[in-house]
Design a protein around this motif. Sequence first.
Motif, PDB file in Angstrom:
ATOM      1  N   THR A   1     -13.332  -5.343  24.346  1.00 26.11           N
ATOM      2  CA  THR A   1     -13.363  -6.509  25.229  1.00 26.11           C
ATOM      3  C   THR A   1     -13.699  -6.087  26.655  1.00 26.11           C
ATOM      4  O   THR A   1     -14.533  -6.716  27.326  1.00 26.11           O
ATOM      5  CB  THR A   1     -12.003  -7.229  25.194  1.00 26.11           C
ATOM      6  N   ALA A   2     -13.067  -5.010  27.108  1.00 29.94           N
ATOM      7  CA  ALA A   2     -13.343  -4.513  28.452  1.00 29.94           C
ATOM      8  C   ALA A   2     -14.811  -4.106  28.592  1.00 29.94           C
ATOM      9  O   ALA A   2     -15.456  -4.410  29.602  1.00 29.94           O
ATOM     10  CB  ALA A   2     -12.430  -3.336  28.773  1.00 29.94           C
ATOM     11  N   VAL A   3     -15.328  -3.443  27.563  1.00 28.73           N
ATOM     12  CA  VAL A   3     -16.728  -3.004  27.608  1.00 28.73           C
ATOM     13  C   VAL A   3     -17.659  -4.206  27.770  1.00 28.73           C
ATOM     14  O   VAL A   3     -18.580  -4.197  28.588  1.00 28.73           O
ATOM     15  CB  VAL A   3     -17.099  -2.217  26.327  1.00 28.73           C
ATOM     16  N   PHE A   4     -17.397  -5.269  27.010  1.00 32.12           N
ATOM     17  CA  PHE A   4     -18.263  -6.439  27.109  1.00 32.12           C
ATOM     18  C   PHE A   4     -18.185  -7.077  28.488  1.00 32.12           C
ATOM     19  O   PHE A   4     -19.193  -7.543  29.029  1.00 32.12           O
ATOM     20  CB  PHE A   4     -17.924  -7.446  26.019  1.00 32.12           C
ATOM     21  N   CYS A   5     -16.992  -7.110  29.063  1.00 36.89           N
ATOM     22  CA  CYS A   5     -16.857  -7.664  30.417  1.00 36.89           C
ATOM     23  C   CYS A   5     -17.646  -6.817  31.416  1.00 36.89           C
ATOM     24  O   CYS A   5     -18.348  -7.349  32.284  1.00 36.89           O
ATOM     25  CB  CYS A   5     -15.387  -7.696  30.837  1.00 36.89           C
ATOM     26  N   LEU A   6     -17.526  -5.496  31.287  1.00 38.29           N
ATOM     27  CA  LEU A   6     -18.261  -4.593  32.177  1.00 38.29           C
ATOM     28  C   LEU A   6     -19.753  -4.830  32.056  1.00 38.29           C
ATOM     29  O   LEU A   6     -20.459  -4.953  33.067  1.00 38.29           O
ATOM     30  CB  LEU A   6     -17.947  -3.132  31.824  1.00 38.29           C
ATOM     31  N   VAL A   7     -20.225  -4.923  30.818  1.00 39.93           N
ATOM     32  CA  VAL A   7     -21.661  -5.094  30.595  1.00 39.93           C
ATOM     33  C   VAL A   7     -22.132  -6.428  31.163  1.00 39.93           C
ATOM     34  O   VAL A   7     -23.178  -6.511  31.799  1.00 39.93           O
ATOM     35  CB  VAL A   7     -21.998  -4.986  29.094  1.00 39.93           C
ATOM     36  N   PHE A   8     -21.338  -7.471  30.949  1.00 36.13           N
ATOM     37  CA  PHE A   8     -21.743  -8.763  31.502  1.00 36.13           C
ATOM     38  C   PHE A   8     -21.909  -8.671  33.024  1.00 36.13           C
ATOM     39  O   PHE A   8     -22.930  -9.072  33.580  1.00 36.13           O
ATOM     40  CB  PHE A   8     -20.723  -9.866  31.171  1.00 36.13           C
ATOM     41  N   ALA A   9     -20.897  -8.129  33.700  1.00 39.31           N
ATOM     42  CA  ALA A   9     -20.943  -8.066  35.160  1.00 39.31           C
ATOM     43  C   ALA A   9     -22.097  -7.175  35.619  1.00 39.31           C
ATOM     44  O   ALA A   9     -22.742  -7.435  36.631  1.00 39.31           O
ATOM     45  CB  ALA A   9     -19.616  -7.540  35.705  1.00 39.31           C
ATOM     46  N   TRP A  10     -22.347  -6.138  34.866  1.00 35.71           N
ATOM     47  CA  TRP A  10     -23.399  -5.185  35.217  1.00 35.71           C
ATOM     48  C   TRP A  10     -24.791  -5.811  35.074  1.00 35.71           C
ATOM     49  O   TRP A  10     -25.680  -5.572  35.878  1.00 35.71           O
ATOM     50  CB  TRP A  10     -23.267  -3.959  34.302  1.00 35.71           C
ATOM     51  N   ASN A  11     -24.976  -6.624  34.013  1.00 33.89           N
ATOM     52  CA  ASN A  11     -26.288  -7.202  33.735  1.00 33.89           C
ATOM     53  C   ASN A  11     -26.563  -8.494  34.480  1.00 33.89           C
ATOM     54  O   ASN A  11     -27.709  -8.900  34.592  1.00 33.89           O
ATOM     55  CB  ASN A  11     -26.422  -7.512  32.234  1.00 33.89           C
ATOM     56  N   GLU A  12     -25.540  -9.164  34.957  1.00 34.41           N
ATOM     57  CA  GLU A  12     -25.682 -10.538  35.432  1.00 34.41           C
ATOM     58  C   GLU A  12     -26.660 -10.629  36.600  1.00 34.41           C
ATOM     59  O   GLU A  12     -26.662  -9.802  37.496  1.00 34.41           O
ATOM     60  CB  GLU A  12     -24.320 -11.101  35.855  1.00 34.41           C
ATOM     61  N   PHE A  13     -27.469 -11.698  36.591  1.00 34.87           N
ATOM     62  CA  PHE A  13     -28.498 -11.798  37.617  1.00 34.87           C
ATOM     63  C   PHE A  13     -28.401 -13.065  38.468  1.00 34.87           C
ATOM     64  O   PHE A  13     -28.399 -12.990  39.697  1.00 34.87           O
ATOM     65  CB  PHE A  13     -29.875 -11.719  36.958  1.00 34.87           C
ATOM     66  N   LEU A  14     -28.282 -14.239  37.836  1.00 32.16           N
ATOM     67  CA  LEU A  14     -28.405 -15.488  38.582  1.00 32.16           C
ATOM     68  C   LEU A  14     -27.346 -15.655  39.679  1.00 32.16           C
ATOM     69  O   LEU A  14     -27.677 -15.927  40.840  1.00 32.16           O
ATOM     70  CB  LEU A  14     -28.363 -16.678  37.617  1.00 32.16           C
ATOM     71  N   PHE A  15     -26.066 -15.482  39.325  1.00 27.83           N
ATOM     72  CA  PHE A  15     -25.006 -15.613  40.325  1.00 27.83           C
ATOM     73  C   PHE A  15     -25.216 -14.599  41.447  1.00 27.83           C
ATOM     74  O   PHE A  15     -25.088 -14.923  42.630  1.00 27.83           O
ATOM     75  CB  PHE A  15     -23.628 -15.375  39.707  1.00 27.83           C
ATOM     76  N   ALA A  16     -25.536 -13.366  41.054  1.00 27.98           N
ATOM     77  CA  ALA A  16     -25.707 -12.314  42.051  1.00 27.98           C
ATOM     78  C   ALA A  16     -26.868 -12.621  42.989  1.00 27.98           C
ATOM     79  O   ALA A  16     -26.797 -12.400  44.200  1.00 27.98           O
ATOM     80  CB  ALA A  16     -25.917 -10.965  41.359  1.00 27.98           C
ATOM     81  N   LEU A  17     -27.948 -13.164  42.403  1.00 28.89           N
ATOM     82  CA  LEU A  17     -29.130 -13.480  43.206  1.00 28.89           C
ATOM     83  C   LEU A  17     -28.771 -14.480  44.309  1.00 28.89           C
ATOM     84  O   LEU A  17     -29.222 -14.359  45.447  1.00 28.89           O
ATOM     85  CB  LEU A  17     -30.216 -14.065  42.301  1.00 28.89           C
ATOM     86  N   ILE A  18     -27.959 -15.463  43.954  1.00 19.90           N
ATOM     87  CA  ILE A  18     -27.684 -16.535  44.906  1.00 19.90           C
ATOM     88  C   ILE A  18     -26.533 -16.191  45.837  1.00 19.90           C
ATOM     89  O   ILE A  18     -26.529 -16.559  47.006  1.00 19.90           O
ATOM     90  CB  ILE A  18     -27.431 -17.838  44.132  1.00 19.90           C
ATOM     91  N   LEU A  19     -25.564 -15.447  45.330  1.00 13.64           N
ATOM     92  CA  LEU A  19     -24.369 -15.201  46.147  1.00 13.64           C
ATOM     93  C   LEU A  19     -24.447 -13.930  46.983  1.00 13.64           C
ATOM     94  O   LEU A  19     -23.618 -13.723  47.863  1.00 13.64           O
ATOM     95  CB  LEU A  19     -23.130 -15.166  45.246  1.00 13.64           C
ATOM     96  N   THR A  20     -25.418 -13.046  46.701  1.00 15.85           N
ATOM     97  CA  THR A  20     -25.540 -11.842  47.535  1.00 15.85           C
ATOM     98  C   THR A  20     -26.980 -11.693  48.013  1.00 15.85           C
ATOM     99  O   THR A  20     -27.853 -11.320  47.250  1.00 15.85           O
ATOM    100  CB  THR A  20     -25.142 -10.558  46.774  1.00 15.85           C
ATOM    101  N   GLN A  21     -27.217 -12.017  49.241  1.00 15.55           N
ATOM    102  CA  GLN A  21     -28.576 -11.953  49.788  1.00 15.55           C
ATOM    103  C   GLN A  21     -28.773 -10.782  50.752  1.00 15.55           C
ATOM    104  O   GLN A  21     -29.896 -10.493  51.143  1.00 15.55           O
ATOM    105  CB  GLN A  21     -28.915 -13.259  50.512  1.00 15.55           C
ATOM    106  N   THR A  22     -27.697 -10.119  51.151  1.00 18.87           N
ATOM    107  CA  THR A  22     -27.846  -9.035  52.121  1.00 18.87           C
ATOM    108  C   THR A  22     -27.894  -7.678  51.430  1.00 18.87           C
ATOM    109  O   THR A  22     -27.367  -7.514  50.339  1.00 18.87           O
ATOM    110  CB  THR A  22     -26.666  -9.023  53.108  1.00 18.87           C
ATOM    111  N   GLN A  23     -28.546  -6.730  52.083  1.00 15.76           N
ATOM    112  CA  GLN A  23     -28.645  -5.360  51.572  1.00 15.76           C
ATOM    113  C   GLN A  23     -27.286  -4.793  51.193  1.00 15.76           C
ATOM    114  O   GLN A  23     -27.130  -4.170  50.175  1.00 15.76           O
ATOM    115  CB  GLN A  23     -29.254  -4.468  52.668  1.00 15.76           C
ATOM    116  N   ALA A  24     -26.289  -5.059  52.048  1.00 13.54           N
ATOM    117  CA  ALA A  24     -24.986  -4.435  51.862  1.00 13.54           C
ATOM    118  C   ALA A  24     -24.266  -4.962  50.636  1.00 13.54           C
ATOM    119  O   ALA A  24     -23.422  -4.277  50.064  1.00 13.54           O
ATOM    120  CB  ALA A  24     -24.123  -4.642  53.107  1.00 13.54           C
TER     121      ALA A  24
END
Lengths: 286, 272
Positions: free
Chosen positions: B194-217
Amino acid sequence: MKTRRIPAGFVPEGLPWVAPSVTVLLALSIYPLIFAVKLALTGAGGAPTFANFTRLAHDRVFGAAAAQTILFTLGALAFEFGVGLALALLIDSLARARSIFRAAILVPMLLPPVVAAVCWRLIYNPQFGVLNGTLRRIGIHTSLTWTNGESSALASVIGVDIWEWTPFIFLLLSAGLQAIPQEPLEAARIDGASAWQTFRDVTLPLLKPAMVLAVLLRAMDLVRIFDQIFILTQGGPGTATETVSLYIYRTAFRFSNFGYAAAMSFVLLIATMLFSRGVMKAMRAR
Amino acid sequence: MKALRYLAASVAVLIALAPVYWLITISLKREVDQFAYPPQWIGFHATFAHYAEAFGGGSFAIYFLNSVALAAMSTLAALLIGVPAAYGLARFEWPRRWDQRVGDWILSTRMLPPIVTIVPLFLMLRGVGLINSLAGLAIVYTGFNLPFVVWMMRGFFEEVPREMEEAAMLDGESRSGALVRIVLPLVKPGLAATAVFCLVFAWNEFLFALILTQTQAAMTLPVGIASRVTQYEIQWGAMSAAGVVAMLPVLVFASAAQKYLVRGLSLGAVKG
């Protein structure tokens, strides 16, 4: 089941265990949903309005995006199911090295979607991509520009999805095949049934639940397709590969029209709910 | 006939792996060889320059660390909140089949298309100043992984016989003590998967990250890669190197959890 009366003031023992999760999900799923309804129904001046929904009915770009999303979903699903089923049966029929073949075939699905899309940017590039280069090498000179061509873009993007997600159908159907008990298969063989008859009358009915779940899960994912298209074409050229998700994204985060984006997202939500009800039923049956 | 089957299976494997292999070769080729004609599938001059360029002091090192931190934080939070809920639904007496109703409702939140909740979540997080911060994205990922944790772990808990904890509780163990000391060790493989799947999801995720993180940092690795692709002039080498680095942990983790792939993936673990 239980029809006992619940005494007044009764608090289920499990409540404190479940409460934190329910609270978090209320805040992060249900509240945003209500927020979205409010956004969609609020006009520019803050007055309640249905304008966002009536605009939806006349928006040609939305119509085109919806049509392309449906085309994308049906096209990809048909291929992924056909190829996935054939592959599952093929690998299942092998005598050795099954797990190695299985693991290798699963690779595309496990990649981060962004990385999978980057692979295909390298492959499809019309000037220096390896696809046209390899075709030229074996004597096929093509002027196809794949994702860059107005008429070939959608098919090219569907091609990437087929590559990436056929393994998903393959995985679920392989597991379904492995779960089929041996006795009915043997009984059919003893009765002198041909391979095709055994497949049609024994394997197929027993595999049906896995098939239904695989198709529904895939369909639910396909109608919201975003990542691959965003990397491969950004919806272009023109609007040749624009899907509903991409149009919502542009409306909200390029044009800052949050109300209209929220209204559109409900169309997607309803489409998803059509599939998710089936998914829930299929999962509980397992 | 038999040989033909193996041939067909090999062709399928070739099609599955060739694009990935090509990405790896591009990440290792000098710029002059990357798009040479005829395409160089083997025997090219290999260099690690692109890896050094992307990660040695380059911004991909920041994205990489962001992704690692984010995956760890959101997985840990989802497990801490979700495991007790899974246990509560699996073990306690609920009136009027609440356990089933609540369980179904929790699962249904997982099926919401991210694009539906992203607009309100963006506005909510902007309102509290959590845009372009790892914390904001970690909260969103926790909410996304939570239904998955509850649904997976509930299944694992139901497979453990009740007598195990009941015996421990007769010996004076509290309910939560029995969970931690008796039940969790028994479901350890399931918990790890279960932990592995959660890690993989967070690692692969794109849409939320694209919109919620726009700065280099604050950018994650997938967003960093994507931002390179959509630029006018693409540095294929560095981008491919980043892509290879992004996919390696997923492949390692997924092969570790292979036994549970079907169970996890029918809940859409890898992709949101």
